[in-house]
Design an enzyme around this catalytic site. Structure first.
Site, short mmCIF file in Angstrom:
data_model
loop_
_atom_site.label_atom_id
_atom_site.label_comp_id
_atom_site.label_asym_id
_atom_site.label_seq_id
_atom_site.Cartn_x
_atom_site.Cartn_y
_atom_site.Cartn_z
N LYS A 27 -50.36 37.51 -42.49
CA LYS A 27 -49.03 37.64 -41.90
C LYS A 27 -48.66 39.10 -41.71
CE LYS A 27 -45.51 37.45 -44.59
NZ LYS A 27 -44.41 37.08 -45.51
N ASP A 68 -43.55 32.74 -39.03
CA ASP A 68 -43.19 34.15 -38.96
C ASP A 68 -43.76 34.83 -37.72
OD1 ASP A 68 -41.85 33.79 -41.32
OD2 ASP A 68 -42.72 35.53 -42.31
N ASN A 92 -36.61 33.79 -41.20
CA ASN A 92 -36.61 34.44 -42.51
C ASN A 92 -37.79 35.39 -42.60
OD1 ASN A 92 -35.70 35.09 -45.07
ND2 ASN A 92 -36.56 33.28 -46.06
N GLY A 138 -39.17 38.76 -42.84
CA GLY A 138 -38.95 40.17 -43.15
C GLY A 138 -39.91 41.08 -42.43
N ARG A 165 -30.92 38.86 -47.67
CA ARG A 165 -32.01 39.80 -47.98
C ARG A 165 -31.59 41.21 -47.56
NH1 ARG A 165 -37.69 37.34 -46.08
NH2 ARG A 165 -38.41 39.06 -47.40
N SER A 216 -37.91 47.60 -51.06
CA SER A 216 -38.90 46.93 -50.22
C SER A 216 -39.71 47.98 -49.48
CB SER A 216 -38.23 46.00 -49.21
OG SER A 216 -39.19 45.49 -48.29
N SER A 270 -45.11 48.49 -53.84
CA SER A 270 -46.02 47.79 -52.90
C SER A 270 -46.79 48.78 -52.03
CB SER A 270 -45.23 46.80 -52.05
OG SER A 270 -44.51 45.89 -52.83
N ASP A 321 -46.63 39.83 -54.20
CA ASP A 321 -46.77 38.47 -53.66
C ASP A 321 -47.87 37.70 -54.38
OD1 ASP A 321 -44.72 38.92 -51.91
OD2 ASP A 321 -46.00 39.26 -50.17
N GLU A 378 -38.14 35.67 -50.20
CA GLU A 378 -37.63 34.47 -49.55
C GLU A 378 -36.62 33.72 -50.40
OE1 GLU A 378 -41.38 35.36 -47.29
OE2 GLU A 378 -40.54 35.73 -49.26
N HIS A 387 -42.56 29.52 -49.24
CA HIS A 387 -43.94 29.09 -49.10
C HIS A 387 -44.78 29.35 -50.34
CE1 HIS A 387 -45.22 33.32 -47.58
NE2 HIS A 387 -43.98 33.39 -48.00
N ARG A 388 -44.55 30.49 -50.98
CA ARG A 388 -45.40 30.84 -52.13
C ARG A 388 -45.09 29.98 -53.36
NH1 ARG A 388 -48.52 34.24 -49.95
NH2 ARG A 388 -47.76 35.88 -48.55
N LYS A 427 -44.61 28.88 -43.04
CA LYS A 427 -44.30 30.30 -42.88
C LYS A 427 -45.56 31.13 -42.75
CE LYS A 427 -41.69 34.04 -45.13
NZ LYS A 427 -40.77 34.38 -44.04
#
Length: 443
Positions: free
Chosen positions: A29, A56, A99, A101, A129, A175, A205, A322, A350, A394-395, A425
């Site tokens: 993604k 997405d 949704n 990002g 968010r 983020s 990240s 993630d 999410e 989704h996760r 997603k």
């Protein structure tokens, strides 16, 4: 690329004694949406192979079309994007961002620099968010972005501004997508002068920034780094199509299957990512190794198998937030208490993933301590059957499929996964792929 899949209201997973097999991963993604925007901003046409077909990416493709960027579907996994050299044919557009990002943050920066009259909005969770650090950074140097709802959050109205500064500062601890957005827009700002982006505080990240920098290089733009503190784009650089580009398999999605192999026998091999991947989430396999799994790697594959009972882990997962969610569920099969640290970013994803993960882990019998930026998990003697809520995330759905597995430490149990459509997603066929290695019928 349209997804027409039918999903039931829930999926019931029976206990799985053993897993084994090979899974071909869907496209990343993160790479897919970055590549789509860079292709749109580049001079020339770009053929994108192995593009992720998901909610997405459909959001990004729809936004590009609304902005006047032409693209064609060559086949199910290949898109031809006609770049427009940093310009947008449509100066006005109303953009629904779902949704996603990875779509709204980079588009906000690019649209603010290019200028026009744009509105960006999404589902209700998107409006919760944060995007304030990015908007503030852009407005500080001359953009004209307004909040049409709660300050600091979408929806947004972007008007024609005038970016004038040589330096932009943005916080790095909420983020990494805020920095990614500014980096991708920087060549559009650096027309007559260099542009430097300064990172305030800790940058989370970091592997996702490495993805951004790698893809920018493939489209002809180099970024000078001062460690992780600042990034400079010299003037005169423009995005140019590489002609064609292949999207790697999604390393975050790989985590579920590698964890399954580590828990319930294996070997399980994922194809589409390997030891030379540009995605930081391949380091998830290193965490599994620390927990005692046997991992082997090739150029375009990674394989995991169980090496006995998993060991508890205490580690900083700021670099792979993630994929770290998968470790939280794998910790149910460990020989003691595991602690996942420095994961405050879970709260602005999410859903509030720290709160959601703690609640659902308790349903299967774990003792869980939830902190501001950590989670501590003590596995039960036996996993309890549970109905798992997924929070339109989704996760959450994919992670808790693993609680149906039988490991050497303890037996998995029946799991009901509510609202399985949320996997669209990033991985519309996830449960079929999971059934393939589990050899279970789901429906």
């Amino acid at each position: 690329m349209t997804q027409q899949k039918h999903y039931p209201q829930h999926i019931d997973l029976e206990p799985v004694m053993h897993v084994e097999g090979t899974v071909r991963l869907p496209g990343s993604k993160s790479i897919s949406n970055r590549t789509l925007l860079l292709a749109a901003l580049a001079e020339g046409d770009t053929t994108i192979h192995d593009l992720l077909a998901s909610d997405d990416t459909m959001v990004m493709l729809g936004a590009l079309r609304a902005l006047g960027i032409a693209w064609e579907e060559i086949d199910e996994r290949t898109i031809l994007v006609h770049g427009n050299g940093g310009k947008l044919p449509n100066g006005e557009a109303d953009l629904f961002m779902g949704n996603a990002g990875t779509a709204i943050r980079p588009l906000t920066a690019a649209l603010a620099v290019i200028g026009g009259d744009y509105t960006l909005h999404g589902v209700s969770r998107m409006h919760e968010r944060p995007i304030g650090d990015l908007v503030d950074a852009l407005n500080e140097v001359g953009a004209q972005i307004e909040y049409t709802g709660e300050p600091g959050f979408p929806p947004l109205r972007i008007k024609r501004g005038h970016i004038h500064a040589n330096r932009i500062a943005v916080r790095g601890n909420v983020s990494s997508q805020f920095l990614t957005a500014l980096l991708m827009a920087a060549p559009l700002m650096a027309r007559g002068h260099a542009v430097t982006i300064d990172v305030i505080g800790e940058l989370i990240s970091k592997p996702y920034i490495e993805i951004t920098l790698n893809l920018m290089r493939r489209f002809g733009v180099t970024v000078e780094q001062n460690g992780w503190a600042s990034f400079t784009v010299q003037p005169g650089q423009r995005y140019a199509s590489p002609g064609s580009i292949h999207v790697e398999g999604d390393a975050s999605s790989a985590s579920y299957f590698l964890a399954a192999g580590a828990i319930a026998g294996g070997p399980v091999r994922v194809e589409g990512v390997g030891e030379n991947s540009i995605q930081g989430d391949v380091r998830f396999a290193d965490a599994l190794e620390r927990m005692g799994a046997t991992i082997t790697r090739g150029d375009n594959w990674i394989e995991a198998r169980s090496n006995g009972v998993l060991k508890a882990i205490d580690a900083d997962f700021n670099h792979i937030p993630d994929a770290a969610m998968t470790i939280a569920v794998a910790a149910l099969y460990a020989d003691g208490t595991s602690t996942l640290r420095n994961i405050a970013s879970w709260r602005v994803k999410e859903t509030d993933r720290l709160a959601a993960m703690a609640l659902e882990l308790r349903k299967v019998g774990a003792i869980v301590e939830e902190g501001a930026d950590y989670i501590r998990i003590t596995p039960p003697h036996e996993l309890l059957p549970a109905t798992i809520d997924t929070y339109d995330d989704h996760r959450m759905a994919m992670c808790f499929s693993l609680a149906s597995l039988d490991g050497k430490a303890r037996r998995g149990n029946a799991m009901r996964i509510n609202d399985p459509k949320c996997v669209a997603k990033t991985f519309p066929d996830y449960f079929e792929a999971f059934a393939g290695i589990a050899r279970n019928e789901l429906f």
